[in-house]
Design a protein around this motif. Structure first.
Motif, PDB file in Angstrom:
ATOM      1  N   PRO A   1       0.870  -1.224  -0.166  1.00  0.00           N
ATOM      2  CA  PRO A   1      -0.131  -0.090  -0.023  1.00  0.00           C
ATOM      3  C   PRO A   1       0.993   1.332   0.174  1.00  0.00           C
ATOM      4  N   ASN A   2       2.079   1.287   0.746  1.00  0.00           N
ATOM      5  CA  ASN A   2       2.912   2.576   0.753  1.00  0.00           C
ATOM      6  C   ASN A   2       3.395   2.458  -0.645  1.00  0.00           C
ATOM      7  N   LEU A   3       3.609   1.576  -1.409  1.00  0.00           N
ATOM      8  CA  LEU A   3       4.437   1.631  -2.432  1.00  0.00           C
ATOM      9  C   LEU A   3       3.583   2.014  -3.838  1.00  0.00           C
ATOM     10  N   VAL A   4       2.164   1.575  -3.799  1.00  0.00           N
ATOM     11  CA  VAL A   4       1.431   1.973  -5.042  1.00  0.00           C
ATOM     12  C   VAL A   4       0.353   2.918  -4.736  1.00  0.00           C
ATOM     13  N   ILE A   5       0.175   3.387  -3.646  1.00  0.00           N
ATOM     14  CA  ILE A   5      -0.830   4.283  -3.105  1.00  0.00           C
ATOM     15  C   ILE A   5      -0.325   5.700  -2.824  1.00  0.00           C
ATOM     16  N   THR A   6      -0.694   6.582  -3.609  1.00  0.00           N
ATOM     17  CA  THR A   6      -0.093   7.977  -3.182  1.00  0.00           C
ATOM     18  C   THR A   6      -1.205   8.871  -3.040  1.00  0.00           C
ATOM     19  N   ASP A   7      -2.619   8.515  -3.131  1.00  0.00           N
ATOM     20  CA  ASP A   7      -3.885   9.446  -2.897  1.00  0.00           C
ATOM     21  C   ASP A   7      -3.826   9.500  -1.202  1.00  0.00           C
ATOM     22  N   PRO A   8      -3.903  10.413  -0.711  1.00  0.00           N
ATOM     23  CA  PRO A   8      -3.984  10.423   0.820  1.00  0.00           C
ATOM     24  C   PRO A   8      -5.493   9.950   1.191  1.00  0.00           C
ATOM     25  N   GLU A   9      -6.432  10.022   0.319  1.00  0.00           N
ATOM     26  CA  GLU A   9      -7.920   9.541   0.521  1.00  0.00           C
ATOM     27  C   GLU A   9      -8.061   7.995   0.568  1.00  0.00           C
ATOM     28  N   LEU A  10      -6.827   7.345   0.048  1.00  0.00           N
ATOM     29  CA  LEU A  10      -6.929   5.822  -0.111  1.00  0.00           C
ATOM     30  C   LEU A  10      -6.020   5.222   0.722  1.00  0.00           C
ATOM     31  N   TYR A  11      -5.105   6.042   1.713  1.00  0.00           N
ATOM     32  CA  TYR A  11      -4.151   5.500   2.442  1.00  0.00           C
ATOM     33  C   TYR A  11      -4.812   4.598   3.388  1.00  0.00           C
ATOM     34  N   THR A  12      -4.040   3.367   3.976  1.00  0.00           N
ATOM     35  CA  THR A  12      -4.309   2.350   4.870  1.00  0.00           C
ATOM     36  C   THR A  12      -4.081   3.097   6.212  1.00  0.00           C
ATOM     37  N   LEU A  13      -4.589   2.386   7.136  1.00  0.00           N
ATOM     38  CA  LEU A  13      -3.836   2.695   8.689  1.00  0.00           C
ATOM     39  C   LEU A  13      -2.464   2.699   8.764  1.00  0.00           C
ATOM     40  N   GLY A  14      -1.829   1.747   8.257  1.00  0.00           N
ATOM     41  CA  GLY A  14      -0.158   1.627   8.527  1.00  0.00           C
ATOM     42  C   GLY A  14       0.421   2.766   7.696  1.00  0.00           C
ATOM     43  N   VAL A  15       0.012   2.894   6.604  1.00  0.00           N
ATOM     44  CA  VAL A  15       0.704   3.966   5.857  1.00  0.00           C
ATOM     45  C   VAL A  15       0.293   5.324   6.172  1.00  0.00           C
ATOM     46  N   GLN A  16      -1.002   5.706   6.852  1.00  0.00           N
ATOM     47  CA  GLN A  16      -1.132   7.034   7.380  1.00  0.00           C
ATOM     48  C   GLN A  16      -0.327   7.139   8.846  1.00  0.00           C
ATOM     49  N   VAL A  17      -0.102   5.997   9.502  1.00  0.00           N
ATOM     50  CA  VAL A  17       0.616   6.282  10.797  1.00  0.00           C
ATOM     51  C   VAL A  17       2.123   6.558  10.293  1.00  0.00           C
ATOM     52  N   TYR A  18       2.528   5.813   9.463  1.00  0.00           N
ATOM     53  CA  TYR A  18       3.792   6.239   8.843  1.00  0.00           C
ATOM     54  C   TYR A  18       3.935   7.551   8.435  1.00  0.00           C
ATOM     55  N   LYS A  19       3.134   7.894   7.604  1.00  0.00           N
ATOM     56  CA  LYS A  19       3.026   9.386   7.337  1.00  0.00           C
ATOM     57  C   LYS A  19       3.189  10.551   8.139  1.00  0.00           C
ATOM     58  N   ILE A  20       2.145  10.354   9.427  1.00  0.00           N
ATOM     59  CA  ILE A  20       2.271  11.056  10.293  1.00  0.00           C
ATOM     60  C   ILE A  20       3.487  11.011  10.968  1.00  0.00           C
ATOM     61  N   GLN A  21       4.150   9.914  11.336  1.00  0.00           N
ATOM     62  CA  GLN A  21       5.304   9.682  12.062  1.00  0.00           C
ATOM     63  C   GLN A  21       6.586  10.698  11.319  1.00  0.00           C
ATOM     64  N   SER A  22       6.294  10.279  10.148  1.00  0.00           N
ATOM     65  CA  SER A  22       7.541  11.052   9.146  1.00  0.00           C
ATOM     66  C   SER A  22       7.267  12.502   9.322  1.00  0.00           C
ATOM     67  N   VAL A  23       6.005  13.220   9.235  1.00  0.00           N
ATOM     68  CA  VAL A  23       5.989  14.526   9.428  1.00  0.00           C
ATOM     69  C   VAL A  23       6.269  14.704  10.794  1.00  0.00           C
ATOM     70  N   VAL A  24       5.854  14.270  11.678  1.00  0.00           N
ATOM     71  CA  VAL A  24       6.338  14.574  13.219  1.00  0.00           C
ATOM     72  C   VAL A  24       7.907  14.659  13.372  1.00  0.00           C
ATOM     73  N   SER A  25       8.523  13.527  12.989  1.00  0.00           N
ATOM     74  CA  SER A  25       9.973  13.355  13.250  1.00  0.00           C
ATOM     75  C   SER A  25      10.606  14.367  12.454  1.00  0.00           C
ATOM     76  N   ALA A  26      10.182  14.779  11.143  1.00  0.00           N
ATOM     77  CA  ALA A  26      10.834  15.850  10.330  1.00  0.00           C
ATOM     78  C   ALA A  26      10.670  17.245  11.089  1.00  0.00           C
ATOM     79  N   ASN A  27       9.358  17.558  11.843  1.00  0.00           N
ATOM     80  CA  ASN A  27       9.381  18.676  12.668  1.00  0.00           C
ATOM     81  C   ASN A  27      10.048  18.857  13.689  1.00  0.00           C
ATOM     82  N   LEU A  28      10.394  17.766  14.320  1.00  0.00           N
ATOM     83  CA  LEU A  28      11.387  17.759  15.606  1.00  0.00           C
ATOM     84  C   LEU A  28      12.780  17.867  15.254  1.00  0.00           C
ATOM     85  N   THR A  29      13.188  17.815  14.108  1.00  0.00           N
ATOM     86  CA  THR A  29      14.541  17.981  13.708  1.00  0.00           C
ATOM     87  C   THR A  29      14.776  19.254  13.144  1.00  0.00           C
TER      88      THR A  29
END
Length: 186
Positions: free
Chosen positions: A158-186
């Motif tokens: 799902p992370n590889l083939v889905i780029t539309d945020p409306e179609l994200y699965t739970l795992g992909v969304q948690v990963y995207k949020i974690q990426s944004v939060v960790s990027a904002n912390l650095t």
């Protein structure tokens, strides 16, 4: 606990749970239909070259998933299937282990049941859906549980083939949020 509800509503997790559930249910349906029909063909219809096909199924079971990632991605891209759930549904249906599981189960069904149905004028599809499927409920439930569990936690495809945020699965969304939060912390 109010902060939990606030975060849940703010991040719209119900949509991602529904997307994940939809993906997993589609994979279960695809896996049961495709693997079940393939197992039935290899067990009862035995087309010309069925032993070679069965040997190929066994050989494909030992092929590492990482070795097929790039060719599958290119195939799905060329077929216009990116940003849909179709790649995961099709890959779930091509589960070699489940094909063997269904074939082994169908091998155990008495030939007299099949012959009686053919004498009564039943087609191969009628035999499959009216005789084989009801006799295979334990295998179907096993495949359904394993497939649902595996796909509900699926992250890679799902992370590889889905780029539309409306179609994200739970795992992909948690990963995207974690990426944004960790990027904002650095």
């Amino acid at each position: 606990i109010t902060k939990l509800f606030y975060a849940w509503n703010l991040l719209n997790y119900d949509k991602f749970y529904l997307n994940t559930f939809f993906l997993a249910i589609g994979c279960v349906i695809s896996d049961i239909l495709i693997s079940g029909l393939a197992g039935y063909v290899l067990s009862r219809l035995k087309p010309k070259g069925h032993k070679a096909i069965l040997g190929m199924v066994f050989c494909l079971m030992i092929l590492p998933a990482t070795g097929t990632t790039v060719p599958l991605y290119i195939t799905f891209k060329n077929a216009g299937m990116l940003n849909t759930y179709w790649p995961m549904w099709l890959m779930a249906g091509a589960n070699m282990f489940n094909i063997i599981l269904f074939k082994t189960n169908f091998d155990g069904v008495s030939s007299s049941l099949i012959e009686a149905a053919k004498i009564d004028g039943a087609s191969d599809m009628t035999i499959f859906f009216r005789i084989m499927v009801p006799l295979s409920i334990p295998v179907i439930m096993t495949v359904a549980l394993f497939t649902f569990n595996g796909q509900f936690g699926n992250f890679f495809w799902p992370n590889l083939v889905i780029t539309d945020p409306e179609l994200y699965t739970l795992g992909v969304q948690v990963y995207k949020i974690q990426s944004v939060v960790s990027a904002n912390l650095t």
